[in-house]
Design a protein around this motif. Structure first.
Motif, PDB file in Angstrom:
ATOM      1  N   ALA A  37      -2.247   3.184  -8.425  1.00 24.11           N
ATOM      2  CA  ALA A  37      -3.239   3.362  -7.498  1.00 24.11           C
ATOM      3  C   ALA A  37      -2.956   2.657  -6.010  1.00 24.11           C
ATOM      4  CB  ALA A  37      -4.305   2.483  -7.818  1.00 24.11           C
ATOM      5  N   ALA A  38      -1.823   1.501  -6.235  1.00 30.63           N
ATOM      6  CA  ALA A  38      -1.553   1.071  -4.695  1.00 30.63           C
ATOM      7  C   ALA A  38      -0.688   1.902  -4.206  1.00 30.63           C
ATOM      8  CB  ALA A  38      -0.965  -0.341  -5.188  1.00 30.63           C
ATOM      9  N   VAL A  39       0.285   2.485  -5.015  1.00 30.97           N
ATOM     10  CA  VAL A  39       1.361   3.577  -4.454  1.00 30.97           C
ATOM     11  C   VAL A  39       0.787   4.703  -3.853  1.00 30.97           C
ATOM     12  CG1 VAL A  39       3.221   5.209  -5.020  1.00 30.97           C
ATOM     13  CG2 VAL A  39       3.324   2.614  -5.836  1.00 30.97           C
ATOM     14  N   THR A  40      -0.205   5.177  -4.430  1.00 31.56           N
ATOM     15  CA  THR A  40      -0.912   6.366  -3.815  1.00 31.56           C
ATOM     16  C   THR A  40      -1.728   6.043  -2.559  1.00 31.56           C
ATOM     17  OG1 THR A  40      -1.127   7.206  -6.153  1.00 31.56           O
ATOM     18  CG2 THR A  40      -2.809   8.304  -4.353  1.00 31.56           C
ATOM     19  N   ASP A  41      -2.468   4.975  -2.690  1.00 37.50           N
ATOM     20  CA  ASP A  41      -3.183   4.441  -1.569  1.00 37.50           C
ATOM     21  C   ASP A  41      -2.480   4.118  -0.145  1.00 37.50           C
ATOM     22  OD1 ASP A  41      -5.590   3.545  -0.173  1.00 37.50           O
ATOM     23  OD2 ASP A  41      -4.840   1.565  -0.335  1.00 37.50           O
ATOM     24  N   TYR A  42      -1.243   3.482  -0.638  1.00 37.27           N
ATOM     25  CA  TYR A  42      -0.449   2.864   0.705  1.00 37.27           C
ATOM     26  C   TYR A  42       0.305   4.113   1.205  1.00 37.27           C
ATOM     27  CZ  TYR A  42       2.690   0.177   3.309  1.00 37.27           C
ATOM     28  OH  TYR A  42       3.467  -0.390   4.445  1.00 37.27           O
ATOM     29  N   ALA A  43       0.646   5.256   0.423  1.00 43.56           N
ATOM     30  CA  ALA A  43       1.308   6.410   0.920  1.00 43.56           C
ATOM     31  C   ALA A  43       0.768   7.073   2.289  1.00 43.56           C
ATOM     32  CB  ALA A  43       1.411   7.421   0.039  1.00 43.56           C
ATOM     33  N   THR A  44      -0.729   6.865   2.352  1.00 44.63           N
ATOM     34  CA  THR A  44      -1.424   7.603   3.324  1.00 44.63           C
ATOM     35  C   THR A  44      -1.907   6.520   4.532  1.00 44.63           C
ATOM     36  OG1 THR A  44      -3.465   7.408   2.328  1.00 44.63           O
ATOM     37  CG2 THR A  44      -1.977   9.311   2.191  1.00 44.63           C
ATOM     38  N   ARG A  45      -1.881   5.326   4.318  1.00 45.43           N
ATOM     39  CA  ARG A  45      -2.089   4.228   5.292  1.00 45.43           C
ATOM     40  C   ARG A  45      -1.602   4.530   6.653  1.00 45.43           C
ATOM     41  NH1 ARG A  45      -2.537  -1.678   2.391  1.00 45.43           N
ATOM     42  NH2 ARG A  45      -1.608  -2.134   4.298  1.00 45.43           N
ATOM     43  N   ALA A  46      -2.028   4.138   7.699  1.00 43.16           N
ATOM     44  CA  ALA A  46      -1.418   3.975   9.012  1.00 43.16           C
ATOM     45  C   ALA A  46      -0.383   3.062   9.119  1.00 43.16           C
ATOM     46  CB  ALA A  46      -2.617   4.068  10.013  1.00 43.16           C
ATOM     47  N   ASP A  47      -0.465   2.017   8.600  1.00 47.69           N
ATOM     48  CA  ASP A  47       0.375   0.967   8.894  1.00 47.69           C
ATOM     49  C   ASP A  47       1.584   1.068   7.928  1.00 47.69           C
ATOM     50  OD1 ASP A  47      -1.011   0.557   6.516  1.00 47.69           O
ATOM     51  OD2 ASP A  47      -0.849  -1.912   6.941  1.00 47.69           O
ATOM     52  N   ASN A  48       1.996   2.180   7.345  1.00 49.81           N
ATOM     53  CA  ASN A  48       3.026   2.397   6.648  1.00 49.81           C
ATOM     54  C   ASN A  48       4.133   2.926   7.179  1.00 49.81           C
ATOM     55  OD1 ASN A  48       5.019   3.241   4.616  1.00 49.81           O
ATOM     56  ND2 ASN A  48       3.456   4.390   3.143  1.00 49.81           N
ATOM     57  N   PRO A  49       5.310   2.351   7.227  1.00 50.38           N
ATOM     58  CA  PRO A  49       6.527   2.935   8.314  1.00 50.38           C
ATOM     59  C   PRO A  49       7.325   3.946   7.639  1.00 50.38           C
ATOM     60  CG  PRO A  49       6.947   0.429   7.226  1.00 50.38           C
ATOM     61  CD  PRO A  49       5.562   0.989   6.875  1.00 50.38           C
ATOM     62  N   THR A  50       7.067   4.162   6.253  1.00 48.40           N
ATOM     63  CA  THR A  50       7.479   5.581   5.562  1.00 48.40           C
ATOM     64  C   THR A  50       6.284   6.369   4.954  1.00 48.40           C
ATOM     65  OG1 THR A  50       7.778   4.052   3.565  1.00 48.40           O
ATOM     66  CG2 THR A  50       9.504   4.128   5.022  1.00 48.40           C
ATOM     67  N   PRO A  51       5.535   6.723   5.792  1.00 43.31           N
ATOM     68  CA  PRO A  51       4.283   7.520   5.204  1.00 43.31           C
ATOM     69  C   PRO A  51       4.872   8.711   4.137  1.00 43.31           C
ATOM     70  CG  PRO A  51       4.507   7.792   7.694  1.00 43.31           C
ATOM     71  CD  PRO A  51       5.828   7.036   7.415  1.00 43.31           C
ATOM     72  N   GLY A  52       4.088   8.603   3.157  1.00 37.03           N
ATOM     73  CA  GLY A  52       4.385   9.688   2.210  1.00 37.03           C
ATOM     74  C   GLY A  52       5.686   9.431   1.366  1.00 37.03           C
TER      75      GLY A  52
END
Length: 195
Positions: A37-52
């Motif tokens: 769940a954490a990996v899936t959620d973080y993939a689309t967060r705006a503060d992720n420097p490596t989105p997706g």
């Protein structure tokens, strides 16, 4: 109760150990759900420097050092160091297939001498049967991942209600889990993974 203690095998201790193992498997299962769940959620967060970019896919065959280092590059770009690999025991065997050109002679000598592989490069390797086969998690050290508060430690009490149990014990534990820092999580998926 005394007749149970007269057996050559301590049946009471055996039953208690099996129950504790079942509780640990439930804890591992909950952790894997939280990690996915954490990996899936973080993939689309705006503060992720490596989105997706949360997952490396191994097209065919076993895990490779190249896949490990591609995955750790993602967490390095998020400014957190992944230090552990969590894998299924079947996928753990892939480490034994690494070529000597990738690992060096000292690594192969230790394997041939019968040592278990507990580390590879900068990573500590941990196994759990609960991790889906074909999926590996790169994780930071526990203090940088999240929290696992034990609210009520595992307690074993004899159940004296004869009408409820012939011989029995009640196992009780209250814990909580939370992933507070998903930046250090990356996954490697083998193409044979179907989960």
């Amino acid at each position: 109760k005394e007749d149970l203690y007269s057996f050559r095998v301590n049946m009471v201790e055996q039953a208690q150990d099996e129950t504790k193992q079942a509780i640990l498997k439930q804890e591992d299962s909950r952790l894997v759900v939280l990690l996915l769940a954490a990996v899936t959620d973080y993939a689309t967060r705006a503060d992720n420097p490596t989105p997706g970019a949360q997952n490396v896919t191994v097209a065919s065959g076993p895990l490779t050092p190249a896949a490990l280092y591609a995955a750790v590059t993602m967490t390095d770009l998020r400014e957190i160091e992944s230090a552990r690999i969590l894998v299924n025991p079947a996928d753990y065997r892939d480490f034994y297939l690494f070529d000597q050109n990738q690992t060096g002679w000292a690594f192969k000598d230790r394997v041939v001498a019968g040592e278990k592989i507990t580390t590879f490069g900068e990573f500590q390797i941990q196994r759990s049967i609960i991790v889906p086969q074909g999926k590996a998690f790169l994780l930071p050290n526990p203090e940088f991942l999240g929290v696992f508060p034990v609210l009520y430690s595992l307690d074993v009490e004899e159940d004296n209600r004869v009408e409820s149990f012939w011989k029995g014990w009640v196992f009780d534990e209250m814990i909580s889990m939370a992933i507070l820092n998903p930046r250090g999580i990356a996954t490697i998926t083998k193409s044979t993974y179907t989960g």
